[in-house]
Design an enzyme around this catalytic site. Structure first.
Site, PDB file in Angstrom:
ATOM      1  N   CYS A 106      85.292  48.306  80.496  1.00 28.31           N
ATOM      2  CA  CYS A 106      86.648  48.143  81.328  1.00 28.31           C
ATOM      3  C   CYS A 106      87.385  49.695  81.441  1.00 28.31           C
ATOM      4  O   CYS A 106      87.580  50.268  80.660  1.00 28.31           O
ATOM      5  CB  CYS A 106      87.649  47.272  80.490  1.00 28.31           C
ATOM      6  N   ASN A 208      77.178  46.980  93.289  1.00 26.20           N
ATOM      7  CA  ASN A 208      76.711  47.052  94.888  1.00 26.20           C
ATOM      8  C   ASN A 208      76.290  45.546  95.298  1.00 26.20           C
ATOM      9  O   ASN A 208      75.294  45.781  96.264  1.00 26.20           O
ATOM     10  CB  ASN A 208      75.646  47.761  95.035  1.00 26.20           C
ATOM     11  N   ALA A 230      80.719  40.243  90.410  1.00 21.33           N
ATOM     12  CA  ALA A 230      82.106  40.112  89.847  1.00 21.33           C
ATOM     13  C   ALA A 230      83.155  39.853  91.200  1.00 21.33           C
ATOM     14  O   ALA A 230      83.274  38.700  91.668  1.00 21.33           O
ATOM     15  CB  ALA A 230      82.622  41.210  89.053  1.00 21.33           C
TER      16      ALA A 230
END
Length: 501
Positions: A106, A208, A230
């Protein structure tokens, strides 16, 4: 049943997934995971849970974690900076999920303030102790999700350290910690490829994936075992299509019942089917926008693009396929990341002195946690034995808070592993100051341990006000001085009283 690890875990427990939905905050909840599986997802992650809150707050745990028989396999992800806290949180879910994942990727500001996620990637001893403890104590495997370093050699050493510590599956997001928001740029598939070639555990690639065919492109380019996506998965077509049907959008904003909501969704679905006709997928021909990306109809899942200077430059440097589309696989490999030798094998990445920087007691603790020999863990910051960094650039790339902690410029909370507050004379973090500050202050005063601190006031009330009602100890009393007027409702004389202290 014995705990499985590595490829045995990947094949027998996870059932060899290739299509993985990433952990997304405010997105990857139970209902979304069910919906994702309907459309082909083979493995889902929960959103990132805060380990301390999960372990200590039953309400947080109940609100955040739900699962069921139609939610398998699922991996629960935590962020943490303390081994025992992480273990306590993981114990609550070990009987209802396939594995526990440690978030080491994160990049958001809240992760920097909380000292977790990608801002732990320079603290290898701490990471090894967390992974090692869970590997030893949990009945299920521990997995990790990481970001890469600018130097591929360091990324590979990082991955090997995690494997040695007990990580059974590794997800590699091919972006740096600094690549976020408008600076997202391209993920480096070449670095992911080299990590895959350097470890013996399953590896997932992340980054990507804009179109469905990018999945096969990425697997061919990296050789990984699965693809995690995601933003492109979460950016669903409903938001795009509602713009074309303002009446339905307005009605959705006012609906107050599940039945009414269901009717509106059914109406939207019928409208989209009417536009799509007999088509179940859109195969072209594709019209391209100014950046070389496809323009897709509203009824098709919309990929997410964060177009910045890096991405535009990549397209000009050969990152386009025969159709003129921006090819992220080609663009990523032309971004200047030197990672593999001519024979396709990883470059030599072993450090000259691969020993962990720890005294005997720390090394014993890490070995006891199930990590193995401490000498197998390379130092995370590339420090030689004298503790000096090899280059100034290496020093700058380290997370600022992690660097300042190691240099002694920032003290950790006296009660937990978080960074202590500069406003707290007890050197506690905001949370501990609020919940345990008074208790610790009274204990220190009773022991006479107040040297170097301003003396505490004797009164429990000031101007008739009970100071115990006014929030955090240090924030309210400003080093035990008279609280500010707003907190106590003091009148015009408050300024005079403060200056006379």
């Amino acid at each position: 049943m014995a705990k499985l690890g590595g490829y045995a875990f990947y094949h027998e427990v996870l059932k060899s997934p290739k299509l993985i939905v990433a952990p997304m905050v405010d997105q990857s909840e139970y209902a979304w995971r069910i919906l994702s599986r309907r459309y082909g997802a083979q493995l889902c992650y929960t959103p990132m849970f805060h380990a301390k809150l999960f372990a200590e707050n039953p309400k947080y745990r109940q609100e955040q974690w739900q699962t069921g028989p139609d939610d398998t396999p699922v991996i629960v992800q935590f962020c943490a900076n303390d081994p025992q806290t992480l273990l306590a949180a993981a114990k609550y879910v070990e009987n209802s999920c396939a594995a526990v994942d440690l978030n080491l990727g994160c990049p958001q500001h809240i992760a920097r303030r909380g000292r977790y996620g990608a801002f732990l990637q320079d603290e290898w001893e701490l990471i090894a102790s967390m992974v090692g403890l869970l590997h030893k104590e949990l009945a299920i495997p521990i997995t990790c999700k990481i970001r890469i370093f600018p130097d591929v050699g360091k990324t590979i050493r990082y991955a090997k350290m995690l494997e040695a510590a007990g990580c059974q599956l590794l997800t590699v997001h091919g972006r740096l910690r600094e690549q976020k928001g408008h600076k997202t740029g391209l993920a480096d598939w070449e670095q992911i490829k080299c990590v895959k070639q350097s470890v013996s555990i399953p590896v997932f690639a992340n980054g990507n994936i804009c179109y469905y065919e990018d999945i096969e492109r990425c697997m061919a380019a990296t050789g990984v075992d699965g693809i995690m996506t995601a933003v492109s998965w979460g950016n669903n077509t409903v938001a795009e299509s509602l713009a074309q049907y303002p009446d339905i959008r307005s009605a959705l904003a006012k609906v107050t019942s599940l039945e009414g909501f269901s009717k509106l969704v059914t109406q939207l679905k019928q409208n989209l089917k009417a536009v799509a006709g007999e088509n179940t997928e859109f195969v072209g021909p594709f019209e391209l926008d100014d950046n070389g990306f496809r323009k897709l109809p509203s009824w098709v899942l919309q990929p997410e693009f964060r177009v910045d200077g890096t991405l535009k430059a990549a397209g000009k440097k050969g990152g386009a396929n025969e159709a003129g589309e921006t090819d992220l696989a080609t663009a990523a490999s032309t971004e200047g990341a030197l990672v593999c030798a001519a024979d396709g094998k990883p470059v030599d990445t072993e450090p000259s002195d691969p020993v962990i920087r720890a005294d005997t007691s720390e090394a014993d603790d890490i070995s006891h946690a199930g990590v193995g020999e401490a000498s197998t863990i390379a130092n995370g910051c590339g420090m030689p034995e004298n503790g000096e960094r090899s280059t100034k650039g290496e020093r700058k790339r380290e997370a600022p808070d992690a660097r300042r902690i190691k240099e002694g410029k920032v003290a950790l909370c006296k009660n937990c592993p978080n960074v202590g507050s500069a406003k707290c004379f007890l050197k506690l973090c905001k949370s501990c100051c609020k919940t345990k500050g008074r208790e610790l202050a009274k204990a220190r005063e009773a022991d006479g341990n107040t040297e170097g601190e301003e003396a505490a006031v004797d009164e429990t009330t000031i101007d008739g006000k009970d100071w115990k009602k006014y929030g955090m100890l240090c924030e309210t009393h400003r080093l035990w001085k008279v609280p500010p007027p707003r907190a106590l409702g003091v009148g015009e004389n408050s300024k005079e009283k403060n200056t006379s202290e």
